[in-house]
Design an enzyme around this catalytic site. Structure first.
Site, PDB file in Angstrom:
ATOM      1  N   GLU A  22       0.859  -1.182   0.000  1.00 27.86           N
ATOM      2  CA  GLU A  22       0.000   0.000   0.000  1.00 27.86           C
ATOM      3  C   GLU A  22       0.898   1.235   0.000  1.00 27.86           C
ATOM      4  O   GLU A  22       1.854   1.285   0.766  1.00 27.86           O
ATOM      5  CB  GLU A  22      -0.902   0.036   1.232  1.00 27.86           C
ATOM      6  CG  GLU A  22      -1.925   1.150   1.126  1.00 27.86           C
ATOM      7  CD  GLU A  22      -2.936   1.178   2.291  1.00 27.86           C
ATOM      8  OE1 GLU A  22      -2.794   0.396   3.237  1.00 27.86           O
ATOM      9  OE2 GLU A  22      -3.840   2.001   2.213  1.00 27.86           O
ATOM     10  N   GLY A  42       2.925   2.654  10.738  1.00 30.75           N
ATOM     11  CA  GLY A  42       2.675   1.849  11.929  1.00 30.75           C
ATOM     12  C   GLY A  42       2.522   0.372  11.619  1.00 30.75           C
ATOM     13  O   GLY A  42       3.222  -0.467  12.183  1.00 30.75           O
ATOM     14  N   ALA A  43       1.594   0.059  10.726  1.00 25.62           N
ATOM     15  CA  ALA A  43       1.308  -1.341  10.455  1.00 25.62           C
ATOM     16  C   ALA A  43       0.473  -1.438   9.191  1.00 25.62           C
ATOM     17  O   ALA A  43      -0.035  -0.425   8.697  1.00 25.62           O
ATOM     18  CB  ALA A  43       0.553  -1.961  11.622  1.00 25.62           C
ATOM     19  N   GLU A  96      -2.431  -3.934   6.883  1.00 24.77           N
ATOM     20  CA  GLU A  96      -3.492  -4.945   7.030  1.00 24.77           C
ATOM     21  C   GLU A  96      -3.517  -6.015   5.945  1.00 24.77           C
ATOM     22  O   GLU A  96      -4.578  -6.605   5.698  1.00 24.77           O
ATOM     23  CB  GLU A  96      -4.847  -4.218   7.053  1.00 24.77           C
ATOM     24  CG  GLU A  96      -5.285  -3.591   5.699  1.00 24.77           C
ATOM     25  CD  GLU A  96      -4.943  -2.130   5.537  1.00 24.77           C
ATOM     26  OE1 GLU A  96      -4.001  -1.642   6.211  1.00 24.77           O
ATOM     27  OE2 GLU A  96      -5.600  -1.445   4.735  1.00 24.77           O
ATOM     28  N   ASN A  97      -2.401  -6.346   5.302  1.00 27.48           N
ATOM     29  CA  ASN A  97      -2.382  -7.385   4.256  1.00 27.48           C
ATOM     30  C   ASN A  97      -3.238  -8.582   4.647  1.00 27.48           C
ATOM     31  O   ASN A  97      -3.173  -9.050   5.774  1.00 27.48           O
ATOM     32  CB  ASN A  97      -0.951  -7.870   4.039  1.00 27.48           C
ATOM     33  CG  ASN A  97       0.047  -6.748   4.019  1.00 27.48           C
ATOM     34  OD1 ASN A  97      -0.057  -5.875   3.194  1.00 27.48           O
ATOM     35  ND2 ASN A  97       0.964  -6.741   4.978  1.00 27.48           N
ATOM     36  N   HIS A 105      -6.903  -2.218  14.999  1.00 25.66           N
ATOM     37  CA  HIS A 105      -7.119  -1.476  13.753  1.00 25.66           C
ATOM     38  C   HIS A 105      -6.837  -2.364  12.536  1.00 25.66           C
ATOM     39  O   HIS A 105      -7.674  -2.476  11.626  1.00 25.66           O
ATOM     40  CB  HIS A 105      -6.218  -0.236  13.749  1.00 25.66           C
ATOM     41  CG  HIS A 105      -6.296   0.601  12.515  1.00 25.66           C
ATOM     42  ND1 HIS A 105      -7.061   1.742  12.434  1.00 25.66           N
ATOM     43  CD2 HIS A 105      -5.717   0.458  11.297  1.00 25.66           C
ATOM     44  CE1 HIS A 105      -6.941   2.262  11.223  1.00 25.66           C
ATOM     45  NE2 HIS A 105      -6.126   1.499  10.511  1.00 25.66           N
ATOM     46  N   GLU A 106      -5.668  -2.982  12.517  1.00 18.64           N
ATOM     47  CA  GLU A 106      -5.309  -3.795  11.342  1.00 18.64           C
ATOM     48  C   GLU A 106      -6.239  -5.006  11.223  1.00 18.64           C
ATOM     49  O   GLU A 106      -6.633  -5.391  10.126  1.00 18.64           O
ATOM     50  CB  GLU A 106      -3.845  -4.237  11.396  1.00 18.64           C
ATOM     51  CG  GLU A 106      -2.833  -3.107  11.566  1.00 18.64           C
ATOM     52  CD  GLU A 106      -2.995  -1.952  10.605  1.00 18.64           C
ATOM     53  OE1 GLU A 106      -3.492  -2.158   9.489  1.00 18.64           O
ATOM     54  OE2 GLU A 106      -2.636  -0.811  10.989  1.00 18.64           O
ATOM     55  N   HIS A 116      -9.543  -4.031   9.732  1.00 19.14           N
ATOM     56  CA  HIS A 116      -9.482  -3.827   8.282  1.00 19.14           C
ATOM     57  C   HIS A 116      -9.910  -5.078   7.508  1.00 19.14           C
ATOM     58  O   HIS A 116     -10.248  -4.974   6.333  1.00 19.14           O
ATOM     59  CB  HIS A 116      -8.055  -3.478   7.850  1.00 19.14           C
ATOM     60  CG  HIS A 116      -7.736  -2.013   7.816  1.00 19.14           C
ATOM     61  ND1 HIS A 116      -8.577  -1.075   7.263  1.00 19.14           N
ATOM     62  CD2 HIS A 116      -6.644  -1.310   8.237  1.00 19.14           C
ATOM     63  CE1 HIS A 116      -8.016   0.127   7.343  1.00 19.14           C
ATOM     64  NE2 HIS A 116      -6.838   0.016   7.930  1.00 19.14           N
ATOM     65  N   GLU A 155     -10.088   3.862   6.031  1.00 23.56           N
ATOM     66  CA  GLU A 155      -9.302   4.344   7.170  1.00 23.56           C
ATOM     67  C   GLU A 155     -10.141   5.071   8.217  1.00 23.56           C
ATOM     68  O   GLU A 155     -10.003   4.830   9.412  1.00 23.56           O
ATOM     69  CB  GLU A 155      -8.140   5.224   6.690  1.00 23.56           C
ATOM     70  CG  GLU A 155      -7.102   4.476   5.853  1.00 23.56           C
ATOM     71  CD  GLU A 155      -6.496   3.258   6.548  1.00 23.56           C
ATOM     72  OE1 GLU A 155      -6.671   3.093   7.766  1.00 23.56           O
ATOM     73  OE2 GLU A 155      -5.847   2.445   5.844  1.00 23.56           O
TER      74      GLU A 155
HETATM   75  N1  TRP Z   1      -3.177   0.889   5.691  1.00 19.70           N
HETATM   76  C1  TRP Z   1      -2.256   1.117   6.778  1.00 19.70           C
HETATM   77  C2  TRP Z   1      -3.122   1.358   8.004  1.00 19.70           C
HETATM   78  O1  TRP Z   1      -3.704   2.350   8.187  1.00 19.70           O
HETATM   79  C3  TRP Z   1      -1.358   2.296   6.584  1.00 19.70           C
HETATM   80  C4  TRP Z   1      -0.072   2.027   5.933  1.00 19.70           C
HETATM   81  C5  TRP Z   1       0.866   1.170   6.331  1.00 19.70           C
HETATM   82  C6  TRP Z   1       0.470   2.660   4.814  1.00 19.70           C
HETATM   83  N2  TRP Z   1       1.944   1.245   5.528  1.00 19.70           N
HETATM   84  C7  TRP Z   1       1.735   2.133   4.591  1.00 19.70           C
HETATM   85  C8  TRP Z   1       0.011   3.613   3.974  1.00 19.70           C
HETATM   86  C9  TRP Z   1       2.546   2.557   3.545  1.00 19.70           C
HETATM   87  C10 TRP Z   1       0.808   4.033   2.930  1.00 19.70           C
HETATM   88  C11 TRP Z   1       2.044   3.505   2.719  1.00 19.70           C
HETATM   89  O2  TRP Z   1      -3.338   0.525   8.780  1.00 19.70           O
HETATM   90 ZN    ZN Z   2      -5.703   1.646   8.558  1.00 20.69          ZN
END
Ligand code: TRP
Ligand code: ZN
Length: 863
Positions: free
Chosen positions: A124, A263-264, A266-267, A299-300, A303, A322
Site C-alpha cells: 500500500e 505503523g502497520a 493490514e495485508n 485497527h489492522e 481492516h 481508514e
Molecule cells: N493501511 C495502513 C493502516 O492504516 C497504513 C499504511 C501502512 C500505509 N503502511 C503504509 C500507507 C505505507 C501508505 C504507505 O493501517
Molecule cells: Zn488503517
C-alpha cells in the site's frame, strides 16, 4: 528545479480498468540483490472497447513477456519507466512476465525490501508495481496463488491466505505454496521470508470455526508478542459482538519488522507491523506503547472487513477504509479502557494533528479530489477526521440505525471495491433519513467554528440559544457551505447540579435559534459534550461558569475541556503581555480540588494535570510566538508546582504501586497520575523535589516509570540530565526500541542548548537515518514537540530540518515527505520566523532530483 511537471491524478478522471485479472500466480525466486518474479495473470477483457493493456511497473528489469506461452517480440509491447503496454491482445489470455528486482538496495521500504536480514513487503498504496507488472489499483481484485523459493537459511516463507504446500528443493533451498481464496487488490499482497520466532494460539469464532493465530518476531523476542496476541483475541471477539464481523480464513498471521515507514499494514491474513507497535514487555515498553499496540493490532484486524472484504474503488476513497477503521478501533479502545479518558486522548490527538493540518496550506477534504502522490494523503484528516465523521453519523442516526446501516453495507458491498457515496447510501436507506447535506463533511476542508450565545429570561424561565457556524477558506475552497453539526448540550445550575440532560441540537444551517422552556434557574451551558463534532467552539461563558463545569460537569470530557480552556486563556493572556495573576492562583486552587476528588479516576486526574500543549497553544494565537508561549506556559507550571507542592508530592507517593506489574487500564492510570505529578514537580526543582525525582528514576522497575522519571530530569538540565541520560543509554544500548526513546527524550529537551545537542546526535553511532523509527525519534520529535527550540530565531532549527528532509529524500521519499509539515505552517508564525521557514521550503522546492512526494508538499506549502 525539476524540468518535468508531474501531473496530478483526479477523482473526476476515474475510469474502470478494461480487463479483469481472474487469477494471479506469482513465483518468487528470492535472492538479496537479484530476486526473480514470474507472474502469470489470467486476463479477460471486460466491455467491448479495444483499449490496450497497460500495466504499472517501476524499477523492474523485464526479462521476458509472453501471451498464452508465446514470447512477445520487441515490437509487440512497449516499456517505459512506469508501464508495460501491449497494444493488441486476445479477449481472454494468460500473460506471463518475468522480472528481476533488487530488494537489498531498496531503502525506500516500499515493494519488496530487506529488514534485518529478512525479506518483507509493503505494497500500500503503490508498492506492488515495484515487484511485478500489474494493474496496481485497488479496484482490480484477483485470486492469488504464490510460490516462494528461497535459501534454507530463511526458514519461514509466508504469504497471504492458507499454506497449501512446502518442502525442500535442490541444493540448500526450499519452497512454500500459498493460496488466498479471497479476491484482493494488489496493495494487500504480502510476502515475508526469514528466520523468525513464532508465538502461536487459536481463536474460536462465533460460528465455531477454529482459527490459528501466529505472531512472528525476531529470534528470542516471542515473549514480547504476548500482549499483541492477547489484544488480537480481544479484538476478534469485540468485532463479533459490536459489528457482527467474523474472521474468514483458517489462519491469521502478524509479522514484526524493524524498518517500516508507518505503523502497520493490514495485508490479507498476513499483517505486517512496525516492531514498535507489536513488541512490548513492562521493562522495555511504556503504558502508552501498550495502549497503542492494543489499538493498532485491533485497527489492522478490523481492516479485514473494512478495507479487505470491502475495499476502495480508487485512492480518493481512502477514508472509506481508514476513517471507518479508526472509528472502530477507537470504539474498541473505549470499551477496553474507559470511554471518557479514551475520548479525551483521541480529541487531543485530533486537535494536535488534524486541526493543525486543517489550518495550514496542506488542508484537504476527507475525500480529496486530486493528488500527486497518494502516499502524502495518509493524513490525520483522512484518518482522524474521517473517524469523526463516522462518529457524527452514529450520533445523528442513533446507535440502532447506525448498526443497521453497517449491516447493510457489509451485506451489500462484500467482495467489492466501492465508494463513500455507496457507504453513505446504506445509512440513508437503513435509517430513512436524507443524508445528502451530510456528505459535505467529506468534500469540504477546514475546521468549522461554532459560536453559541445564550439569553435567559427569568420571568418566562426560557433559555434562548443562538448558534452560528462558519468555516474559513482553505486552499482551493474560498467559499464554504454550512454543515450539519451535531452539538450535544446539557445545562447545569450554578452550584453544579444537573438542570437539563444532554440533548443533540443539529446545527444544520449558518445560524439558528433554539428555545428551551422550563429552565427554572439561570443555567450554565455545557456544550459540545463528548466533543460531539470536530469544530472549534466559542461561547459567551465567563470564567466563573467554566469553574463550575471544571468542578462538576457530569460529562467528563467537558469537565476536562473547561480546565483546558481556563488554562489556555491564562497562558495566552500572559504570552500576550497581560498576565492574570489572580486567575492563575484561582486555577491552581481549582485544579487542587479536582485532584482530591475521590470519585475521579487517576487516569482522568492525570489528564487534568496536563496543560494545553505548546503546539495547541500556537494554533490558538495568531501570529504564534513559540518562545513566548513556552515561557508563559512554564510560569503557570511553576505556579501550580509551588501552589500545589504538598498535594503533588503526596499523590506522587500514594500512586506508587508496590505489587507486581499489571498492564491494565487501572494500574496504568495510577502510573499516569504519578508521572504527571513528577512532571509538574520538576517545574519547581528545589533540593527536596530534585531528590524525589532522582529517587523516582533510580527506583523505577518498568519503562513507564523510567520515562516518567527521565523526562523531568532532562527538563531540569545540568548534572541531573547528564547522569540520567548516561545511565539510560548504558542500560539500553542493545534494545533498539528503547534506544529510540533515548533519542526522543533528548529531542524534547526544552533547555536552550538542545539544537546543538540534537545536531550532534545525528552523528551518534546509533543514529540510523535509514530506520524510520530512529529518524523520527530524533528529527520529527524535535520539529513537532519542541516548538520553543525548533523555532529558534536564528532559523537554525528550520535549516536542520530541511537538511534532514533532503538527505532522507534520496533514499526514502515517503518518510522524507512526512517531515515537511512543521515548515508548512509558516503563515501562522511571527513574520520574522515565518520568513525563515519559508526560505527553507524554497530551498527544498528548488532542489534538483526531488521526489514527487516531497515536491508536492513543499510546493503546496509555498502557494
Ligand atoms: N493501511 C495502513 C493502516 O492504516 C497504513 C499504511 C501502512 C500505509 N503502511 C503504509 C500507507 C505505507 C501508505 C504507505 O493501517
Ligand atoms: Zn488503517
Amino acid at each position: 528545479m525539476r524540468t518535468d511537471t508531474p501531473q496530478p491524478v483526479r477523482l473526476a478522471d476515474y475510469r474502470p480498468f478494461p480487463f479483469a485479472i481472474e487469477t494471479t500466480r506469482l513465483v518468487f525466486d528470492l535472492s538479496a540483490s537479484a530476486t526473480r518474479v514470474r507472474a502469470e495473470l489470467a486476463i479477460r477483457r471486460v466491455g467491448a472497447s479495444a483499449e490496450p493493456l497497460v500495466l504499472n511497473g517501476e524499477r523492474l528489469k523485464l526479462l521476458s513477456v509472453a501471451i498464452d506461452g508465446e514470447a512477445l517480440s520487441a515490437n509487440q509491447y512497449a516499456v517505459d519507466a512506469e508501464h508495460l503496454t501491449i497494444q493488441e491482445t486476445p479477449d481472454q489470455f494468460v500473460l506471463t512476465t518475468e522480472v528481476e528486482i533488487d530488494p537489498a538496495a531498496n531503502k525506500a521500504l516500499t515493494g519488496l525490501y530487506m529488514s534485518g536480514g529478512r525479506f518483507c513487503t509493503q505494497c500500500e498504496a503503490e508498492g506492488f508495481r515495484t515487484i511485478t507488472y500489474f494493474p496496481d489499483r485497488p479496484d482490480v481484485l484477483s485470486r492469488y496463488s504464490v510460490r516462494i523459493e528461497a535459501d534454507a537459511g530463511l526458514p519461514h516463507l509466508l504469504s497471504n491466505g492458507n499454506l497449501v504446500g512446502e518442502g525442500p528443493l535442490d541444493g540448500s533451498r526450499h519452497f512454500a505454496e500459498w493460496v488466498d481464496p479471497f479476491p484482493k487488490p494488489a496493495y494487500l499482497f504480502a510476502l515475508v521470508a526469514g528466520d523468525l520466532d513464532v508465538l502461536t494460539d487459536s481463536f474460536v469464532t462465533m460460528s465455531g470455526r477454529e482459527v490459528a493465530l501466529k505472531i512472528f518476531v525476531d529470534p528470542g523476542q516471542a515473549a514480547r508478542a504476548a500482549y499483541a496476541l492477547d489484544s488480537l483475541k480481544r479484538a476478534m471477539k469485540w468485532d463479533e459482538e459490536a459489528f457482527g464481523r467474523e474472521y474468514d480464513l483458517d489462519l491469521f498471521m502478524i509479522v514484526a519488522v524493524r524498518d517500516f515507514n508507518f505503523g502497520a499494514m493490514e495485508n490479507k491474513g498476513l499483517n505486517i507491523f512496525n516492531s514498535s507497535l507489536l513488541l512490548a514487555d513492562p521493562e522495555t515498553a511504556t503504558d502508552a506503547d501498550f495502549e497503542r499496540i492494543e489499538a493498532v493490532v485491533a485497527h489492522e484486524y478490523f481492516h479485514n472487513w473494512t478495507g479487505n472484504r470491502i475495499t476502495c474503488r480508487d485512492w480518493f476513497q481512502l477514508c472509506l477504509k481508514e476513517g471507518f477503521t479508526v472509528f472502530r478501533d477507537q470504539s474498541f479502545s473505549a470499551d477496553m479502557r474507559g470511554a471518557a479518558v479514551q475520548r479525551i486522548k483521541d480529541v487531543k490527538a485530533l486537535r494536535a494533528r488534524q486541526f493543525a493540518e486543517d489550518a495550514g496550506p496542506l488542508a484537504h477534504p476527507v475525500r480529496p479530489s486530486s493528488y500527486l502522490k497518494i502516499d502524502n494523503f495518509y493524513t490525520a484528516t483522512i484518518y482522524e477526521k474521517g473517524s469523526e465523521i463516522i462518529r457524527m453519523l452514529k450520533t445523528i442516526l442513533g446507535a440502532d440505525a447506525f448498526r443497521k446501516g453497517c449491516d447493510l453495507y457489509f451485506d451489500r458491498h462484500d467482495g467489492q471495491a466501492t465508494t463513500v457515496e455507496a457507504f453513505i447510501a446504506c445509512f440513508a436507506e437503513a435509517s430513512g433519513q436524507d443524508l445528502s447535506d451530510f456528505f459535505a463533511w467529506y468534500e469540504q476542508a477546514g475546521t468549522p467554528s461554532v459560536t453559541i450565545t445564550t439569553d435567559y429570561d427569568d420571568g418566562a424561565q426560557v433559555l434562548t440559544l443562538n448558534l452560528t457556524q462558519s468555516t474559513a477558506p482553505t486552499p482551493g475552497q474560498p467559499v464554504k457551505k454550512a454543515l450539519p453539526i451535531p452539538v450535544a448540550i446539557g445545562l447545569l445550575s450554578h452550584n453544579g447540579e444537573v438542570l437539563r440532560e444532554t440533548e443533540i441540537v443539529l446545527l444544520d444551517r449558518q445560524s439558528m435559534t433554539v428555545r428551551w422552556a422550563g429552565v427554572a434557574q439561570p443555567p450554565i451551558l455545557s456544550a459540545l459534550r463528548g466533543f460531539s463534532a470536530p469544530v472549534n467552539l466559542t461561547t459567551d461563558a465567563r470564567p466563573s461558569d467554566r469553574y463550575v463545569l471544571f468542578g462538576a460537569d457530569p460529562d467528563l470530557f467537558n469537565r476536562w475541556e473547561a480546565g483546558q480552556t481556563l488554562a489556555r486563556d491564562l497562558i495566552l493572556a500572559r504570552a500576550g503581555g497581560t498576565p492574570d495573576e489572580v486567575g492563575e492562583e484561582r486555577y491552581a486552587d481549582a485544579l487542587g480540588q479536582a485532584l482530591v476528588d475521590e470519585a475521579a479516576e487517576p487516569a482522568f486526574k492525570a489528564l487534568l494535570l496536563g496543560l494545553p500543549s505548546e503546539p495547541d497553544l500556537a494554533l490558538m494565537s495568531e501570529p504564534a510566538d513559540p518562545l513566548a508561549l513556552h515561557e508563559a506556559r512554564d510560569v503557570l507550571r511553576v505556579r501550580i508546582a509551588v501552589h500545589l507542592g504538598d498535594l503533588l508530592r503526596r499523590l506522587h507517593g500514594e500512586m506508587q504501586s508496590a505489587g507486581a506489574f499489571s498492564a491494565d487500564a487501572k494500574a496504568a492510570g495510577r502510573r499516569a497520575l504519578r508521572n504527571a505529578c513528577a512532571d509538574m514537580i520538576s517545574a519547581d526543582p528545589h533540593d527536596e523535589n530534585l531528590s524525589r525525582l532522582i529517587g523516582h528514576y533510580d527506583a523505577s522497575r518498568n519503562m513507564t516509570d523510567m520515562i516518567g522519571g527521565l523526562y523531568p530530569l532532562v527538563c531540569i538540565g545540568g548534572a541531573a540530565r547528564e547522569k540520567a541520560l548516561g545511565k539510560f543509554f548504558d542500560s539500553w544500548s542493545a534494545e533498539p526500541l528503547v534506544l529510540d526513546k533515548w533519542f526522543a527524550a533528548q529531542a524534547r529537551d526544552p533547555n536552550a542548548d538542545v539544537l546543538d545537542r540534537v545536531m550532534a546526535l545525528t552523528r551518534h553511532p546509533a543514529f540510523e537515518p535509514t530506520n524510520p523509527n530512529r529518524l523520527r525519534a530524533l528529527v520529527s520529535t524535535f520539529a513537532n514537540y519542541n516548538p520553543a527550540r525548533f523555532h529558534d530565531p536564528s532559523g537554525a532549527g528550520y535549516r536542520f530540518l530541511a537538511d534532514q528532509i533532503l538527505a532522507v529524500d534520496k533514499f526514502n521519499p515517503m518518510t522524507a515527505a512526512r517531515l515537511v509539515e512543521p515548515l508548512g505552517a509558516w503563515r501562522r508564525y511571527r513574520p520574522d520566523l515565518g520568513a525563515l521557514m519559508r526560505q527553507e521550503l524554497e530551498r527544498i522546492a528548488a532542489h534538483p532530483d526531488l521526489s514527487k512526494n516531497v515536491l508536492e508538499l513543499a510546493a503546496k506549502s509555498l502557494t
